[in-house]
Design a protein around this motif. Structure first.
Motif, PDB file in Angstrom:
ATOM      1  N   ALA A  55      -7.402   6.884   5.935  1.00  0.00           N
ATOM      2  CA  ALA A  55      -6.937   6.119   4.764  1.00  0.00           C
ATOM      3  C   ALA A  55      -6.631   4.672   5.144  1.00  0.00           C
ATOM      4  N   CYS A  56      -6.131   4.473   6.352  1.00  0.00           N
ATOM      5  CA  CYS A  56      -5.728   3.129   6.776  1.00  0.00           C
ATOM      6  C   CYS A  56      -6.891   2.340   7.390  1.00  0.00           C
TER       7      CYS A  56
ATOM      8  N   VAL B 291      -2.548   2.804  12.177  1.00  0.00           N
ATOM      9  CA  VAL B 291      -1.912   3.300  10.959  1.00  0.00           C
ATOM     10  C   VAL B 291      -0.691   2.411  10.724  1.00  0.00           C
ATOM     11  N   ARG B 292      -0.588   1.814   9.560  1.00  0.00           N
ATOM     12  CA  ARG B 292       0.380   0.739   9.354  1.00  0.00           C
ATOM     13  C   ARG B 292       1.763   1.195   8.933  1.00  0.00           C
ATOM     14  N   CYS B 293       1.913   2.474   8.663  1.00  0.00           N
ATOM     15  CA  CYS B 293       3.228   2.971   8.260  1.00  0.00           C
ATOM     16  C   CYS B 293       3.750   3.963   9.294  1.00  0.00           C
TER      17      CYS B 293
ATOM     18  N   CYS C  20       0.831  -1.204   0.000  1.00  0.00           N
ATOM     19  CA  CYS C  20       0.000   0.000   0.000  1.00  0.00           C
ATOM     20  C   CYS C  20       0.870   1.262   0.000  1.00  0.00           C
TER      21      CYS C  20
ATOM     22  N   LEU D 136       3.638   9.362   4.528  1.00  0.00           N
ATOM     23  CA  LEU D 136       4.130   8.220   5.289  1.00  0.00           C
ATOM     24  C   LEU D 136       5.013   7.314   4.436  1.00  0.00           C
TER      25      LEU D 136
ATOM     26  N   ALA E 236      -0.880   4.480  -0.146  1.00  0.00           N
ATOM     27  CA  ALA E 236      -1.971   5.458  -0.182  1.00  0.00           C
ATOM     28  C   ALA E 236      -1.626   6.792   0.474  1.00  0.00           C
ATOM     29  N   CYS E 237      -0.668   6.802   1.407  1.00  0.00           N
ATOM     30  CA  CYS E 237      -0.346   8.041   2.143  1.00  0.00           C
ATOM     31  C   CYS E 237       1.049   8.534   1.744  1.00  0.00           C
TER      32      CYS E 237
END
Ligand code: SF4
Length: 231
Positions: free
Chosen positions: A131-132, A115-117, A13, A19, A15-16
């Motif tokens: 977003a996450c 948030v994964r990042c 991903c 990040l 998307a951000c």
């Protein structure tokens, strides 16, 4: 498996933009102590039991912790505090979580980041949380069958978990109760099971260093989670 597909999909991903840039920059520049290591530098997947009774939701990976080791709460101070408590309360097999392959495992529990990042200054923005959120919702939906307890570590995770639970098909009370250490809210899973959402202060360095969070306070929450999952 569905979970394997989820892990694979989220691992790429981007998307951000803020990040993505930060997680990759940190992985390139590194911290001197870890100069010989290859940083993960990508989104951090959920980790632990595939059929958990307890789901622990954190904030976001630390730049030189999860973002380095590739495993949530692994290789940083917050993780040291968290895993030590999980070990004392019977939810983790070992006291420390150092790196993949260290023998650590969770017992009836799973961890996931809101948030994964890794974010700059450990502070994701609300737009990044939003977003996450679909990743978190999918992870909750896949874990849902035997789930009894969700633990939100800190106010940010508390904010993140409500929309994700809703999107995963949970019935939630209104208005949303405020976050606090020891907060406890009854929610209902899509399968109709009673599930408890618990609030717990985040074991961040700032919180542990100032005494806002103590070992005893963490142990109280995870002892409570253990009681609830056995009901
Ligand atoms: Fe994707 Fe979540 Fe990472 Fe944003 S924080 S890039 S949504 S995995």
């Amino acid at each position: 498996s569905d979970l394997g597909a989820l892990v694979a999909a989220q691992s790429v991903c981007r998307a951000c933009p803020r990040l993505v840039e930060w997680r990759e920059e940190v992985a390139t520049v590194k911290r001197r102590a870890f100069a010989q290591e290859t940083y993960w530098g990508r989104p951090i997947a959920g980790w632990g039991d595939e059929r958990p009774q307890v789901l622990i939701v954190g904030l976001a990976p630390a730049a030189h912790g999860g973002n380095r080791t590739g495993r949530i709460f692994t290789g940083d101070r917050s993780g040291d505090w968290l895993f030590a408590s999980l070990y004392r309360t019977g939810l983790a097999a070992q006291e420390t979580s150092v790196r993949a392959g260290d023998g650590q495992r969770l017992i009836g529990a799973r961890m996931v980041a809101a948030v994964r990042c890794a974010p700059p200054a450990n502070k994701p923005e609300p737009a990044e949380r939003a977003a996450c959120s679909p990743w978190l919702a999918r992870e909750i939906a896949l874990a849902s069958a035997g789930l009894r307890v969700v633990v939100a570590l800190g106010g940010f995770a508390w904010q993140a978990v409500w929309p994700a639970l809703r999107d995963a098909g949970y019935t939630l009370p209104r208005p949303r109760p405020p976050f606090g250490h020891g907060a406890e809210v009854e929610i209902v899973s899509p399968e109709g099971a009673a599930v408890r959402l618990l609030g717990c202060y985040h074991p961040s360095q700032q919180n542990t260093f100032t005494g806002r969070v103590t070992e005893r306070m963490l142990d109280d929450v995870f002892t409570r989670a253990n009681v609830l999952r056995g009901l």
